[in-house]
Design an enzyme around this catalytic site. Sequence first.
Site, short mmCIF file in Angstrom:
data_model
loop_
_atom_site.label_atom_id
_atom_site.label_comp_id
_atom_site.label_asym_id
_atom_site.label_seq_id
_atom_site.Cartn_x
_atom_site.Cartn_y
_atom_site.Cartn_z
CG ASP A 1 -2.29 27.70 10.94
OD1 ASP A 1 -2.06 27.55 9.71
OD2 ASP A 1 -1.46 28.19 11.72
CG HIS B 1 1.33 33.99 16.46
ND1 HIS B 1 0.95 35.06 15.69
CD2 HIS B 1 2.10 33.23 15.62
CE1 HIS B 1 1.45 34.95 14.49
NE2 HIS B 1 2.15 33.85 14.41
CD GLU C 1 -2.61 36.32 16.68
OE1 GLU C 1 -1.46 36.39 17.18
OE2 GLU C 1 -2.89 36.83 15.58
P1 PGA Z 1 7.15 33.23 9.67
O1 PGA Z 1 5.83 33.25 10.55
O2 PGA Z 1 7.62 31.83 9.64
O3 PGA Z 1 6.72 33.73 8.33
O4 PGA Z 1 8.12 34.15 10.34
C1 PGA Z 1 5.77 32.46 11.67
C2 PGA Z 1 4.51 32.77 12.42
O5 PGA Z 1 4.10 33.94 12.49
O6 PGA Z 1 3.91 31.84 12.98
#
Ligand code: PGA
Length: 244
Positions: A74, A144, A149
Amino acid sequence: MRGRVGLFNCRMQDNTVQIVAPEEFGVTAVNLLESVLVERPNALVVLPTGNTPLPLYAELRRRKVGAMRVAMLDDYYDAASLTTNSYHWLRREVLDSLNIGDERVLRIPTAPGNLPAACAEYESALARAGGCDLIFLGLGPNGHIGFNEPGSAVDSRTRMVTLSEATADANADYWQGAYRPRAAVTMGMGTILEARRVCLLVRGRNKSTALRAALEGPEAPDVPASFLRRARELTVIADRACLK
Ligand code: PGA
């Protein structure tokens, strides 16, 4: 640990859940990647941004594992207009250190214009590259995956999405508030599920509810991570804090 896993009361017959100590997290993830590279030295691997994969990237830098090709999961909308984007994040954390040049990186399109066509072309480029051998993923506190989402369909494809407030806040924190993204482009859940192997990385107590929902709850769009149980091969690497 293979087969039905007592810690998680879900159908996991083809899948693996590895609960590891924090200091084993990066090593376990890189071991998995190396096992893929043994079979396919130039495997196409998807690397995510976020805090969760940092131990994986530290271990990759330490072991100088770098023969693979990389595809992006992404990035923020119109990423080329930003220095605060997933591409730069990956360059800083892993690509530069492993000497992975742009000729080995498939960048997800985010430029304004005909994004649906560019996203369809990205999917074609993944297919022409032989498909994804291994996709590493983080888990959002809201379930997500990438920027899929809650509400994302199991057959969703690479597309532009609007970020939830919580995800926008979390991403602003990555950049010390210098940039708060509102829109992004993400591989879809259907795109992700086509990979030969998917590895969900989960660290931290604030992910325990989402992890349980992903592995034990109903498979439903309100927890996109729950669809990962449909992956051809799924490995979950979680630290012990997630069990709290
Ligand atoms: P994080 O985020 O690895 O910073 O916890 C993961 C995500 O929200 O996909």
